[in-house]
Design an enzyme around this catalytic site. Structure first.
Site, PDB file in Angstrom:
ATOM      1  CE  LYS A 235      -3.653   1.831   3.101  1.00 16.33           C
ATOM      2  NZ  LYS A 235      -4.436   1.463   4.318  1.00 16.33           N
TER       3      LYS A 235
ATOM      4  CB  SER B  28      -7.759   3.120   3.373  1.00 22.46           C
ATOM      5  OG  SER B  28      -6.854   2.595   4.336  1.00 22.46           O
TER       6      SER B  28
ATOM      7  CB  SER C   8      -7.789  -0.023   6.106  1.00 18.83           C
ATOM      8  OG  SER C   8      -8.479   1.178   6.362  1.00 18.83           O
TER       9      SER C   8
END
Length: 593
Positions: free
Chosen positions: A57, A134, A158
């Site tokens: 990420k 996320s 997330s």
């Protein structure tokens, strides 16, 4: 460029920007190469992750690259990282190769997976639905088969949410067990480094590499608890998921270990401070827990020896307030509102919330089973109340692990409404290795059970429709006819070919003297089932009432003979099907008079 990575040796970086490119389902924001050192020659064993590829990420630092944090203004106002995140180094030393950075929600402040600036990665499991956030790009990269595993972060959900939405496995470790060094902080009281994989053996291998814990014989859980109140928050029928999971656990641990309970009241009994965040809804302890988490996430209050002798530590607010105020970044809808709320939060608001966090815990010998999210992923561009309601229920489920610091794994359990469905298993804080071992056996069993079950998940809509019908029956019994119509309508939406649902809705309409709707529903029921006696009787009753109204207000509309024939046809058809039907016999006698 050759860059050292501790004792692991040298890594080769290759910068290749791919911004705005939708290749690979739009998962990657930047491709790069982070290669492990050469494997030792035989007979020495290769490193545990040799041959595996992964992505990270865009919240993890990679030396020489700017960490974008999901926002172009952040990218413009920050320089390249001077050191690679510790966990990334760890994985490369273990033999895995990193191939790129993935998209994320802005500032890690959403669970949708949508990004105003970079677009929304395409959910491989359900392209018309959000991928979850996320850590959206990481989940999509794994689900699309672009990498073997991927790193994400999980503060409020997330990793768990995108894993559930994309139909893969996602692991949130116990808080504090894996280093977050070199990871942009969101809220340190809850921040964890999580990971995704399609295969449970890969998930376990990665977990062992990250946890760096000495080998310990895992303790067998004494109880597995189905959180009934958590399952009640799901739009998907809970019976199927609970039955599948129960059978699988019984095969591993025995039937006596299984039990059911409402986890909300239990948490309330353990945390007196939680009452301050509760309201009068059925799920109030769970919703209250999520409210407490949200406050701490925005702005943290840490006690030292007592609540009087204390110091303040900012979380999201302190981490990013100066940048937000100085740059005034362009933020997407939803993100902007949450950031503003965070900046307005004061320490006084969260004293009780910190008390709740200190009081909430899961027993050492217990595994908790619950839905990961309140149903399948929302469709793209869902807005307004529907999305707000979904988020509230989602955070009610997700807050349990966050506030207790427990580890949690999300696993797929088939589909519902043509989209992925998932359940979670939660273990005590520090029970990560045991949970990873359990996933290895449980995932295989769940897949087998779904494949061999006598009640396949393709019937999930039927089960949900039946549940809606029962709710309608209860509302009708309580004479709440408008509510009954709403529930029957939901049953029809889920299963539009079931004549009973139209019939039941017709009865509710009949009780409200909505005769045109009764006639319409009964006609549909008869089209689906030509032998539906009740539909003929109810349509006849509605037409009789409508005919009497028209006769009184417009005598020229039709002759008495035509009206009589029109009324009688349904009752006579009912008698053809059931010659002794008392309602039909009485109606024919009455009309002939």
């Amino acid at each position: 460029v050759l860059v050292g990575i501790g004792i692991a040796g040298l890594l080769i970086f290759s910068r290749r920007q791919r911004k705005g490119v939708r290749a690979g389902n739009g998962a990657f924001i930047q491709y790069l190469e982070l290669n492990p050192p050469p494997a030792p020659p035989p007979p020495r064993a290769p490193p545990p992750l040799a041959g595996l590829t992964f992505a990270v990420k865009d919240i993890f630092d990679i030396e020489g690259f700017i960490t974008g944090f999901g926002n172009p203004d952040w990218l413009k106002t920050h320089g390249p990282a001077t050191q690679t995140a510790f966990v990334v180094q760890l994985l490369v030393r273990a033999g895995a190769a990193c191939i790129g950075k993935t998209h994320m929600d802005e500032l890690a402040y959403s669970i949708n997976g949508e990004n105003k600036h970079y677009g929304t990665p395409i959910n491989p499991a359900s392209p018309n639905r959000v991928p979850g956030g996320s850590s959206s790009g990481s989940a999509v990269a794994v689900a699309a088969g672009l990498v073997d595993f991927a790193l994400g972060t999980d503060t409020g959900g997330s990793v768990r949410v995108p894993a559930a939405f994309c139909g893969i496995i996602g692991f949130r470790p116990s808080h504090g067990t894996i280093s977050t060094s070199g990871v942009i902080p969101m809220a340190q009281s809850f921040d964890t480094v999580g990971w995704f994989a399609k295969e449970p053996n890969v998930l376990r291998q990665v977990g062992y590499a990250l946890l760096q814990q000495p080998f310990m014989e895992p303790r067998q859980p004494q109880r597995v608890i189905m959180a009934d109140d958590c399952f009640s928050l799901s739009s998907a029928p809970p019976e199927r998921t609970k039955a599948v999971v129960a059978r699988c656990f019984e095969r591993v641990l025995g039937k006596k270990t299984m039990s059911n309970m409402d986890i909300g009241p239990y948490l309330l009994s353990k945390s007196p401070s939680l009452q301050a965040f509760c309201d009068e809804t059925a799920s109030s302890p769970l919703v209250g827990l999520s409210k407490a988490l949200s406050l701490i996430q925005r702005y943290c209050f840490l006690a030292t020896a007592s609540f009087i002798a204390c110091h303040l530590r900012f979380e999201f607010k302190t981490n990013h307030e100066a940048w937000l105020s100085g740059v005034n970044p362009d933020l997407g809808p939803g993100i902007l509102e949450r950031v503003r709320a965070a900046l307005k939060t004061t320490a006084e608001e969260i004293v009780l919330a910190m008390s709740v966090k200190a009081e909430v815990a899961l027993q050492d010998d217990v595994l908790l089973v619950l839905p990961t999210t309140p149903g399948p992923p929302p469709k793209l561009n869902t807005k307004g109340k529907a999305l707000d309601d979904y988020r509230e229920k989602a955070f009610a489920l997700l807050a349990i692990a966050g506030m207790s610091g427990c580890c949690q794994v999300s696993m797929p359990v088939g589909t519902f409404d043509d989209a992925p469905l998932a359940f979670s298993v939660m273990a005590r804080q520090g029970g990560d290795r045991f949970l990873l071992d359990a996933v290895l056996a449980l995932h295989v069993m769940v897949k087998e059970d779904l494949k061999n079950s006598a009640l396949p998940l393709v019937n999930a809509k039927t089960n949900a429709a039946e549940a809606a019908k029962e709710k309608g029956n209860l509302a009708f019994k309580n004479k709440d006819y408008h509510k009954a119509v709403s529930h029957y309508s939901e049953a029809i939406r889920l299963d539009p070919l079931n004549s009973t649902y139209y019939n039941n809705r017709a009865v509710a309409h009949l009780s409200m003297c909505s005769f045109l709707q009764v006639e319409e529903d009964c006609s549909k029921a008869i089209d689906l089932d030509k032998k539906n006696v009740k539909a003929y009787l109810r349509r006849g009753t509605a037409r009789e009432a409508l005919g009497s109204y028209h006769e009184a207000h417009d005598a020229r509309r039709c002759s008495c003979f035509h009206l009589l024939w029109f009324f009688l046809i349904d009752f006579r058809q009912a008698l053809v099907l059931e010659p002794t039907n008392r309602t039909a016999l009485d109606a024919v006698k009455r009309l002939k008079k």
